[in-house]
Write a protein that holds these residues in place. Structure first.
Motif, short mmCIF file in Angstrom:
data_model
loop_
_atom_site.label_atom_id
_atom_site.label_comp_id
_atom_site.label_asym_id
_atom_site.label_seq_id
_atom_site.Cartn_x
_atom_site.Cartn_y
_atom_site.Cartn_z
N ALA A 1 2.81 17.27 24.69
CA ALA A 1 4.27 17.26 24.56
C ALA A 1 4.87 18.61 24.92
O ALA A 1 5.80 19.08 24.28
N ASN A 2 4.29 19.24 25.96
CA ASN A 2 4.82 20.55 26.35
C ASN A 2 6.06 20.37 27.20
O ASN A 2 6.02 19.83 28.29
N THR A 3 7.18 20.79 26.66
CA THR A 3 8.47 20.71 27.31
C THR A 3 9.12 22.09 27.32
O THR A 3 8.80 22.96 26.51
N LYS A 4 10.06 22.28 28.22
CA LYS A 4 10.70 23.58 28.40
C LYS A 4 11.64 23.91 27.24
O LYS A 4 12.22 23.03 26.60
N ILE A 5 11.77 25.21 26.99
CA ILE A 5 12.89 25.74 26.22
C ILE A 5 13.74 26.51 27.21
O ILE A 5 13.21 27.18 28.11
N TRP A 6 15.06 26.43 27.08
CA TRP A 6 15.91 27.05 28.11
C TRP A 6 17.29 27.39 27.56
O TRP A 6 17.71 26.90 26.51
N GLN A 7 17.96 28.27 28.30
CA GLN A 7 19.37 28.55 28.06
C GLN A 7 20.01 29.00 29.37
O GLN A 7 19.33 29.51 30.27
N ASN A 8 21.32 28.80 29.48
CA ASN A 8 22.06 29.24 30.66
C ASN A 8 22.47 30.70 30.50
O ASN A 8 22.99 31.10 29.46
N ILE A 9 22.21 31.49 31.54
CA ILE A 9 22.59 32.90 31.56
C ILE A 9 23.86 33.03 32.41
O ILE A 9 23.86 32.69 33.60
N ASN A 10 24.92 33.53 31.80
CA ASN A 10 26.22 33.62 32.48
C ASN A 10 26.53 35.05 32.92
O ASN A 10 25.82 35.99 32.59
N ASN A 11 27.63 35.17 33.68
CA ASN A 11 28.17 36.46 34.11
C ASN A 11 27.20 37.25 34.98
O ASN A 11 27.15 38.49 34.92
N LEU A 12 26.40 36.55 35.78
CA LEU A 12 25.52 37.22 36.72
C LEU A 12 26.30 37.57 37.99
O LEU A 12 27.31 36.95 38.31
N VAL A 13 25.80 38.56 38.70
CA VAL A 13 26.40 38.96 39.98
C VAL A 13 25.48 38.49 41.09
O VAL A 13 24.30 38.88 41.13
N ILE A 14 25.99 37.64 41.97
CA ILE A 14 25.17 37.09 43.04
C ILE A 14 24.60 38.22 43.90
O ILE A 14 25.33 39.12 44.33
N GLY A 15 23.30 38.17 44.14
CA GLY A 15 22.63 39.20 44.93
C GLY A 15 22.05 40.33 44.12
O GLY A 15 21.19 41.06 44.61
N ASN A 16 22.49 40.48 42.87
CA ASN A 16 21.94 41.52 42.01
C ASN A 16 20.59 41.10 41.45
O ASN A 16 20.33 39.92 41.23
N LYS A 17 19.75 42.09 41.18
CA LYS A 17 18.44 41.81 40.59
C LYS A 17 18.46 42.08 39.09
O LYS A 17 19.17 42.97 38.62
N TYR A 18 17.64 41.31 38.38
CA TYR A 18 17.61 41.38 36.92
C TYR A 18 16.16 41.42 36.45
O TYR A 18 15.31 40.70 36.97
N THR A 19 15.91 42.26 35.47
CA THR A 19 14.56 42.42 34.93
C THR A 19 14.41 41.61 33.65
O THR A 19 15.18 41.78 32.70
N LEU A 20 13.42 40.73 33.65
CA LEU A 20 13.10 39.92 32.48
C LEU A 20 11.87 40.51 31.80
O LEU A 20 10.84 40.74 32.45
N THR A 21 11.96 40.76 30.52
CA THR A 21 10.81 41.24 29.75
C THR A 21 10.64 40.39 28.50
O THR A 21 11.61 39.86 27.95
N PHE A 22 9.41 40.26 28.05
CA PHE A 22 9.11 39.55 26.81
C PHE A 22 7.70 39.91 26.39
O PHE A 22 6.95 40.53 27.14
N GLU A 23 7.35 39.54 25.17
CA GLU A 23 5.97 39.69 24.73
C GLU A 23 5.42 38.33 24.36
O GLU A 23 6.17 37.44 23.93
N TRP A 24 4.11 38.17 24.52
CA TRP A 24 3.55 36.86 24.24
C TRP A 24 2.10 36.98 23.78
O TRP A 24 1.44 38.00 24.02
N ALA A 25 1.64 35.94 23.09
CA ALA A 25 0.28 35.90 22.55
C ALA A 25 -0.23 34.46 22.63
O ALA A 25 0.51 33.54 23.00
N ALA A 26 -1.49 34.26 22.28
CA ALA A 26 -2.09 32.92 22.32
C ALA A 26 -2.95 32.69 21.09
O ALA A 26 -3.64 33.60 20.62
N GLY A 27 -2.88 31.49 20.55
CA GLY A 27 -3.66 31.13 19.38
C GLY A 27 -4.00 29.66 19.39
O GLY A 27 -3.95 29.01 20.44
N GLN A 28 -4.29 29.11 18.21
CA GLN A 28 -4.70 27.70 18.12
C GLN A 28 -4.24 27.06 16.81
O GLN A 28 -4.13 27.73 15.79
N PHE A 29 -3.99 25.74 16.88
CA PHE A 29 -3.76 24.95 15.67
C PHE A 29 -5.07 24.79 14.91
O PHE A 29 -6.15 24.84 15.50
N THR A 30 -4.95 24.52 13.62
CA THR A 30 -6.15 24.38 12.80
C THR A 30 -6.75 22.98 12.79
O THR A 30 -7.80 22.76 12.18
#
Length: 254
Positions: free
Chosen positions: A122-151
């Motif tokens: 049941a892997n489905t996307k999580i999402w949101q709309n990002i507004n007020n962007l300038v066409i042609g401009n570049k944007y840096t996306l950063t995040f942290e992530w990890a991996a584990g398991q259900f019991t």
């Protein structure tokens, strides 16, 4: 070379402008998942994360959850048919009901909530709309992530995230391997995107293997900021001359 007060003021304004550009606000709303409607649990069924949408497929809510540091102790609730009304747990140092694995599981660096997703069920996307962007401009996306398991399963798994920005081809993180009952620690990731429209959809999809051995990808501290322009060499030179002139002027007054 002498600079009058007007030129010096212009230089100082330029310096201030460059400094301000480095501290631009994050364009992602609730990128740390602290704003929820009902604490931890399955998105769309138990709780919601303000600003984010968790997709729903033909049969059930996606297996996307808001978690906290107690994901291995008290768990988090699901309303999917197979586990309706029961809590799901992650393997961790504390465990629950005899579920124990000294695997180093821990919360993300901000110390609060984070998001976890099953990458093979049941892997489905999580999402949101990002507004007020300038066409042609570049944007840096950063995040942290990890991996584990259900019991409720054991066995080796792999996890990664696919990242979508507008209609552009998705990009992927590296793949993290997790041993049975294991945990693969938090790490930081960065991507750069170019805006094609003033509003773009930012989405994340957990991926993993194998099906039936729940691979669990976690993510937190999502940030999207404009790429800071680098001053031209002439600007650096002008800034340097301005500072020299300012020092000389102060010495002359003394």
């Amino acid at each position: 070379m002498k600079l009058n007060s007007t030129a010096l003021a212009a230089i100082l304004i330029s310096i201030s402008s460059f400094s301000a550009q480095a501290t631009l606000n994050n364009l992602v709303y609730n990128g740390d998942f602290e704003l929820t409607s009902n604490g931890v649990g399955q998105l769309g069924a138990i709780t919601n994360a303000t600003g984010w949408t968790s997709d729903y497929d033909a049969t059930h809510f996606g297996f996307n959850f808001i978690l906290d540091k107690n994901a291995d102790k008290t768990g988090f609730a699901s309303e999917n048919t197979a586990s309706k009304g029961t809590n799901i747990f992650m393997w961790g140092p504390q465990g629950s009901e005899g579920r124990f694995s000294d695997n180093g599981f821990k919360q993300s660096h901000n110390g609060g909530n984070f998001l976890g997703s099953d990458g093979a069920y049941a892997n489905t996307k999580i999402w949101q709309n990002i507004n007020n962007l300038v066409i042609g401009n570049k944007y840096t996306l950063t995040f942290e992530w990890a991996a584990g398991q259900f019991t409720d399963r054991t066995g080796e798994t792999t996890s990664n995230w696919e990242v979508y920005f507008g209609n552009q081809a998705p990009v992927s993180t590296e793949i993290k391997s997790v041993g049975s009952k294991g945990f693969n620690d938090w790490s930081f990731k960065e991507f750069t995107f170019e805006a094609k429209n003033t509003t773009e959809t930012l989405a994340f999809l957990a991926k993993g293997t194998p099906t039936g051995e729940p691979p669990f990808a976690m993510i937190d501290n999502i940030s999207l900021v404009p790429v800071t322009p680098v001053p031209e060499p002439e600007t650096y030179a002008l800034m340097g001359l301005g500072l020299v002139a300012l020092v000389a002027r102060r010495r002359a007054k003394k």
